[in-house]
Design a protein around this motif. Structure first.
Motif, PDB file in Angstrom:
ATOM      1  N   ARG A 128       0.827  -1.215   0.000  1.00  0.00           N
ATOM      2  CA  ARG A 128       0.000   0.000   0.000  1.00  0.00           C
ATOM      3  C   ARG A 128       0.857   1.260   0.000  1.00  0.00           C
ATOM      4  NH1 ARG A 128      -0.330   1.815   5.555  1.00  0.00           N
ATOM      5  NH2 ARG A 128       0.306   0.159   7.000  1.00  0.00           N
ATOM      6  N   ALA A 129       2.112   1.132   0.469  1.00  0.00           N
ATOM      7  CA  ALA A 129       3.006   2.288   0.533  1.00  0.00           C
ATOM      8  C   ALA A 129       3.827   2.464  -0.741  1.00  0.00           C
ATOM      9  CB  ALA A 129       3.948   2.149   1.734  1.00  0.00           C
ATOM     10  N   GLU A 135       0.166   6.783   2.299  1.00  0.00           N
ATOM     11  CA  GLU A 135       0.400   5.516   2.988  1.00  0.00           C
ATOM     12  C   GLU A 135       1.834   5.401   3.480  1.00  0.00           C
ATOM     13  OE1 GLU A 135      -1.703   3.433   4.028  1.00  0.00           O
ATOM     14  OE2 GLU A 135      -3.505   4.132   2.980  1.00  0.00           O
ATOM     15  N   TYR A 139       2.514   4.666   7.305  1.00  0.00           N
ATOM     16  CA  TYR A 139       3.285   3.487   7.694  1.00  0.00           C
ATOM     17  C   TYR A 139       4.430   3.868   8.621  1.00  0.00           C
ATOM     18  CZ  TYR A 139       6.407  -0.503   7.510  1.00  0.00           C
ATOM     19  OH  TYR A 139       7.234  -1.545   7.861  1.00  0.00           O
TER      20      TYR A 139
END
Length: 389
Positions: A128-129, A135, A139
């Motif tokens: 997702r990052a 994100e 994170y």
């Protein structure tokens, strides 16, 4: 499409290639986060005795970008919890880096490249990052919260004035304790959406840089292509940040953005890591006029420990910048802004902060001024500007 291409690129690497790829981050970390002076550090007994009494606070550390465990001591990089506590640090602002242009320079950078993406992949951050700047920030915030949770009381993430008071109430755990504050290195993680201010706030972010090394949706960077002022979106963001009691950080902002923010700010602003034109001319460093104006808001100015900020990698260069800032605005507006782990060659690691205490003594600063510069000024600002609870 860009995200799919990254997946295909990663999948196409050979097993041997993957092994090399995933082994690179520590090598890069060691090379980019170097030291001019190596520990252990020695000072006078007078400096040691004074340093033991100080509340030490630093406004900028990029340790969350790297694959190191904050709770483990390393022999490279600039900081980790054991070294922070050894250096008598009581409060550390941890910033989140989410994008950095390739071929980075201080003069002029476009926003169409990013050197962080491959680092994110090589360090096995969640997918997702890979393609989302928001994100990536979230994170890194999760990493800080997890480290605090596992620290057995030695570190706590501070979101409010109540949190700040709670960290320092009662007997400290063995070895000391650290208040950690979460910040952003620029607000490009908003991805152009005002509602993402709330997402950052809910994740614990309380200090927000506006730009990094490139112009973004909010306005110009000191190192960008246009170096313009706040955009209409940027002005909306400033208003929203003030509503949420999030502190605006003007590090890396263009002079026009600084002017625009100062014209509309109703709360103190800070500069987390910088130099000053009076001792080190350069595109990222503050003019005397901006020093005065930032101090007039009740803000503080964190002086960095690297060449681009102070035109040297020695303690004397840092002290000269602090003296100049104090002469212009008063010592109560001067603070520490190391830029540790920010891909710089720092003068010393965080165990060497006593060298600054000695340097300030030798430069003729009073004990009261030293108490403020080494951390009291930051503590005063946060006590007054963080949300109450």
């Amino acid at each position: 499409m860009k995200y799919k291409k990254l997946l295909i690129a990663a999948a196409g690497l050979s097993v041997a290639g993957l092994a090399v790829f995933f082994s690179l981050p520590p090598i890069v970390d060691k090379r980019m986060n170097a030291l001019a002076l190596m520990p252990p550090y020695t000072t006078s007994e007078k400096a040691k005795a004074l340093h033991e009494k100080l509340f030490v606070a630093d406004l900028h550390d990029d340790a969350l970008l790297w694959s190191r465990d904050l709770l483990r001591r390393y022999d490279y990089g600039h900081s980790d919890l054991p070294r922070l506590l050894e250096g008598r640090v009581s409060l550390q602002v941890f910033s989140t880096v989410t994008k950095s242009p390739k071929n980075l320079n201080f003069e002029r950078n476009a926003d169409d490249t990013d050197s962080i993406t491959m680092l994110v992949m090589a360090q096995r951050w969640p997918q997702r990052a890979w393609g989302s700047l928001l994100e990536r920030a979230l994170y890194q915030g999760e990493k800080l919260h997890a480290a605090a949770s596992d620290s057995q009381g030695a570190m706590r993430v501070v979101r409010s004035q109540a949190d700040l008071a709670a960290v320092f109430s009662g007997a400290p755990p063995q070895g000391g304790r650290l208040a950690a504050v979460l910040a952003t290195e620029g607000l490009h993680p908003l991805e152009g959406k005002l509602e993402n201010v709330d997402k950052l706030y809910d994740a614990g972010f309380r200090i927000t840089g506006l730009t990094h090394f490139f112009d973004n949706e909010l306005g110009g960077s000191a190192h960008g292509m246009e170096k313009g002022g706040l955009t209409p979106f940027g002005k909306d963001v400033i208003r929203r940040l003030e509503e949420k009691q999030m502190i605006v950080d003007l590090a890396h902002a263009s002079p026009k953005v600084i002017n625009d923010v100062l014209a509309m700010a109703k709360r103190p602003v800070l500069v987390s890591h910088t130099g000053v034109q009076g001792t080190c001319p350069g595109p990222r460093n503050l003019s005397d006029a901006h020093i005065k104006a930032i101090a007039a808001t009740g803000g503080v100015i964190g002086i960095g420990y690297f060449e681009g900020a102070v035109c040297g990698t020695d303690v004397a260069s840092i002290i000269r910048a602090m003296r100049h800032t104090a002469n212009i605005a008063g010592a109560k507006h001067v603070a520490l802004g190391s830029d540790y782990n920010g891909a710089i060659k720092a003068t010393f690691d965080t165990t060497g902060l006593v060298l600054l205490t000695q340097g300030l003594l030798e430069a003729g600063f009073s004990e009261e001024d030293i108490l403020g510069i080494m951390g009291g000024n930051v503590l005063r600002l946060l006590k007054g500007q963080l949300p109450v609870s």
